[in-house]
Design a protein around this motif. Structure first.
Motif, PDB file in Angstrom:
ATOM      1  N   ASN A  35      32.875 -55.004  43.601  1.00 30.10           N
ATOM      2  CA  ASN A  35      32.564 -56.411  43.862  1.00 30.10           C
ATOM      3  C   ASN A  35      31.683 -57.078  42.808  1.00 30.10           C
ATOM      4  O   ASN A  35      31.553 -58.303  42.806  1.00 30.10           O
ATOM      5  CB  ASN A  35      31.885 -56.553  45.231  1.00 30.10           C
ATOM      6  CG  ASN A  35      32.771 -56.095  46.370  1.00 30.10           C
ATOM      7  OD1 ASN A  35      33.994 -56.101  46.265  1.00 30.10           O
ATOM      8  ND2 ASN A  35      32.170 -55.676  47.475  1.00 30.10           N
ATOM      9  N   THR A  36      31.068 -56.294  41.937  1.00 31.77           N
ATOM     10  CA  THR A  36      30.236 -56.892  40.892  1.00 31.77           C
ATOM     11  C   THR A  36      31.128 -57.287  39.717  1.00 31.77           C
ATOM     12  O   THR A  36      31.869 -56.454  39.189  1.00 31.77           O
ATOM     13  CB  THR A  36      29.145 -55.914  40.423  1.00 31.77           C
ATOM     14  OG1 THR A  36      28.374 -55.492  41.546  1.00 31.77           O
ATOM     15  CG2 THR A  36      28.227 -56.597  39.419  1.00 31.77           C
ATOM     16  N   GLU A  37      31.025 -58.529  39.291  1.00 27.13           N
ATOM     17  CA  GLU A  37      31.873 -59.025  38.213  1.00 27.13           C
ATOM     18  C   GLU A  37      31.352 -58.552  36.860  1.00 27.13           C
ATOM     19  O   GLU A  37      30.150 -58.555  36.609  1.00 27.13           O
ATOM     20  CB  GLU A  37      31.876 -60.565  38.223  1.00 27.13           C
ATOM     21  CG  GLU A  37      33.285 -61.151  38.212  1.00 27.13           C
ATOM     22  CD  GLU A  37      33.245 -62.665  38.257  1.00 27.13           C
ATOM     23  OE1 GLU A  37      33.286 -63.280  37.175  1.00 27.13           O
ATOM     24  OE2 GLU A  37      33.153 -63.198  39.359  1.00 27.13           O
ATOM     25  N   THR A  38      32.260 -58.135  35.993  1.00 30.30           N
ATOM     26  CA  THR A  38      31.864 -57.730  34.647  1.00 30.30           C
ATOM     27  C   THR A  38      31.448 -58.945  33.830  1.00 30.30           C
ATOM     28  O   THR A  38      32.124 -59.978  33.840  1.00 30.30           O
ATOM     29  CB  THR A  38      33.017 -57.003  33.943  1.00 30.30           C
ATOM     30  OG1 THR A  38      33.433 -55.876  34.725  1.00 30.30           O
ATOM     31  CG2 THR A  38      32.594 -56.521  32.569  1.00 30.30           C
ATOM     32  N   THR A  39      30.339 -58.825  33.132  1.00 29.24           N
ATOM     33  CA  THR A  39      29.808 -59.905  32.302  1.00 29.24           C
ATOM     34  C   THR A  39      29.894 -59.518  30.838  1.00 29.24           C
ATOM     35  O   THR A  39      29.595 -58.377  30.474  1.00 29.24           O
ATOM     36  CB  THR A  39      28.332 -60.190  32.661  1.00 29.24           C
ATOM     37  OG1 THR A  39      28.234 -60.513  34.039  1.00 29.24           O
ATOM     38  CG2 THR A  39      27.776 -61.334  31.830  1.00 29.24           C
ATOM     39  N   ASP A  40      30.320 -60.433  29.984  1.00 29.20           N
ATOM     40  CA  ASP A  40      30.248 -60.207  28.543  1.00 29.20           C
ATOM     41  C   ASP A  40      28.787 -60.198  28.124  1.00 29.20           C
ATOM     42  O   ASP A  40      27.964 -60.952  28.664  1.00 29.20           O
ATOM     43  CB  ASP A  40      30.982 -61.312  27.784  1.00 29.20           C
ATOM     44  CG  ASP A  40      32.494 -61.240  27.960  1.00 29.20           C
ATOM     45  OD1 ASP A  40      33.002 -60.145  28.289  1.00 29.20           O
ATOM     46  OD2 ASP A  40      33.155 -62.274  27.775  1.00 29.20           O
ATOM     47  N   VAL A  41      28.468 -59.354  27.162  1.00 38.27           N
ATOM     48  CA  VAL A  41      27.087 -59.281  26.690  1.00 38.27           C
ATOM     49  C   VAL A  41      26.579 -60.652  26.276  1.00 38.27           C
ATOM     50  O   VAL A  41      25.441 -61.039  26.585  1.00 38.27           O
ATOM     51  CB  VAL A  41      26.971 -58.276  25.519  1.00 38.27           C
ATOM     52  CG1 VAL A  41      25.615 -58.398  24.830  1.00 38.27           C
ATOM     53  CG2 VAL A  41      27.194 -56.853  26.007  1.00 38.27           C
ATOM     54  N   TRP A  42      27.412 -61.424  25.597  1.00 40.46           N
ATOM     55  CA  TRP A  42      26.990 -62.742  25.123  1.00 40.46           C
ATOM     56  C   TRP A  42      26.631 -63.685  26.275  1.00 40.46           C
ATOM     57  O   TRP A  42      25.845 -64.621  26.104  1.00 40.46           O
ATOM     58  CB  TRP A  42      28.097 -63.369  24.276  1.00 40.46           C
ATOM     59  CG  TRP A  42      27.722 -64.715  23.717  1.00 40.46           C
ATOM     60  CD1 TRP A  42      28.209 -65.935  24.089  1.00 40.46           C
ATOM     61  CD2 TRP A  42      26.756 -64.980  22.698  1.00 40.46           C
ATOM     62  NE1 TRP A  42      27.620 -66.940  23.359  1.00 40.46           N
ATOM     63  CE2 TRP A  42      26.718 -66.372  22.492  1.00 40.46           C
ATOM     64  CE3 TRP A  42      25.910 -64.160  21.929  1.00 40.46           C
ATOM     65  CZ2 TRP A  42      25.875 -66.970  21.556  1.00 40.46           C
ATOM     66  CZ3 TRP A  42      25.072 -64.765  20.995  1.00 40.46           C
ATOM     67  CH2 TRP A  42      25.067 -66.154  20.823  1.00 40.46           C
ATOM     68  N   ASP A  43      27.173 -63.414  27.455  1.00 39.60           N
ATOM     69  CA  ASP A  43      26.947 -64.294  28.608  1.00 39.60           C
ATOM     70  C   ASP A  43      25.791 -63.848  29.499  1.00 39.60           C
ATOM     71  O   ASP A  43      25.561 -64.446  30.561  1.00 39.60           O
ATOM     72  CB  ASP A  43      28.221 -64.384  29.465  1.00 39.60           C
ATOM     73  CG  ASP A  43      29.328 -65.140  28.748  1.00 39.60           C
ATOM     74  OD1 ASP A  43      29.012 -66.029  27.935  1.00 39.60           O
ATOM     75  OD2 ASP A  43      30.507 -64.819  28.990  1.00 39.60           O
ATOM     76  N   VAL A  44      25.070 -62.809  29.112  1.00 39.03           N
ATOM     77  CA  VAL A  44      23.895 -62.393  29.891  1.00 39.03           C
ATOM     78  C   VAL A  44      22.753 -63.343  29.546  1.00 39.03           C
ATOM     79  O   VAL A  44      22.131 -63.237  28.486  1.00 39.03           O
ATOM     80  CB  VAL A  44      23.502 -60.935  29.586  1.00 39.03           C
ATOM     81  CG1 VAL A  44      22.251 -60.555  30.383  1.00 39.03           C
ATOM     82  CG2 VAL A  44      24.642 -59.996  29.922  1.00 39.03           C
TER      83      VAL A  44
END
Length: 288
Positions: A35-44
């Motif tokens: 259920n946790t969505e993967t985030t791009d490093v640039w979008d953290v």
């Protein structure tokens, strides 16, 4: 009132409780991964829970304690054969994770992951780690990864690196590892020495899996801003650290989630054990 059905009922209810707790823990981990969505490093951009996927980058890996492989993370477990009392089984003496900070690179940027060192001495615990039915090592078959503190490391290649018979000298690397780890007791001698046929009391198995530079990595952790960082955050302002449930793995996300799917069998086993246990108690107490 009959003592035997009561004893059987209590034992089965304890089994149901342990299975339920195990199932709930695995269920929660499965839900977190799915259920946790993967985030791009640039979008953290902010602090909080984050799921990342990428490649391990590190200029200075360490030599893993058991196999001596270049690693940024080593997950290990030590089991010892115990023949005291009426049982003969492999007992977990300690398990842990050693790690050095590394960079996770997903193509959009790099972020530092700092897992830290974590060791769990389970040798004097409840015995939940040592569930064996005849020759079947249940906890080894049902276990997923190495868990210590809030860190769970699930590595695809996790196998016995070294086996050491009792009354034998350990390889130098393993001996240094045992001496340096306060949470791990010295190996025991064989009870009957030369008359100890088969697996001898005190024999040890040292399991290890490593995460190395260039490996694909999955991380579910907590993004924390470094000192002096400004908001919104940039990748260089973030360190991903353990907090509550931290999962690191070299397996694809889908395979990792499936590995936690054993919670379904745990729930079924808990329900069956509870029903039969209550029935046995009812018989023993003369209710039915």
């Amino acid at each position: 009132m009959s003592a035997l059905p009561i004893a059987v009922g209590v034992a089965l209810l304890l089994v149901a409780a342990f299975a339920g707790v195990y199932g709930r823990r695995q269920h929660r981990r499965s839900a977190l991964v799915r259920n946790t969505e993967t985030t791009d490093v640039w979008d953290v951009r902010e602090e909080g829970r984050v799921e990342l996927k990428g490649t391990v980058r590190a200029d200075e890996p360490f030599d893993s304690p058991i196999r001596g492989d270049p690693a940024v993370l080593s997950a290990w477990e030590v089991e010892e054969w115990d023949e005291r009392g009426d049982s003969e089984m492999w007992e977990t003496r300690a398990e842990g994770v050693y790690a050095t900070p590394f960079a996770l690179d997903d193509g959009t940027g790099r972020v530092t992951v700092d897992v830290g060192d974590h060791v769990d001495d389970v040798s004097s615990g409840t015995g939940v780690h040592e569930i064996q039915v005849g020759p079947i090592d249940v906890d080894r078959l049902a276990g997923v990864g190495v868990s210590a503190d809030d860190v769970l490391a699930v590595l695809d290649d996790f196998a016995v690196g070294v086996s050491v018979p009792p009354d034998a000298d350990s390889p130098e690397r393993v001996a240094d590892f045992v001496r340096g780890e306060a949470g791990l007791a010295e190996q025991r001698d064989s009870i009957t020495n030369v008359l100890d046929f088969g697996t001898a009391h005190g024999e040890r198995r040292y399991y290890e899996g490593v995460l190395a530079p260039g490996d694909d990595v999955y991380v579910l952790g907590h993004a924390r801003a470094t000192e002096g960082a400004t908001h919104p955050l940039k990748p260089e302002d973030v360190v991903v650290t353990p907090r509550e449930s931290f999962i690191v793995s070299d397996m694809p996300e889908s395979e990792l989630a499936d590995a936690f799917g054993t919670y379904r069998y745990a729930y079924v086993g808990a329900a069956l054990a509870a029903v039969v246990g209550l029935g046995a108690l009812a018989v023993g107490l003369g209710v039915v």
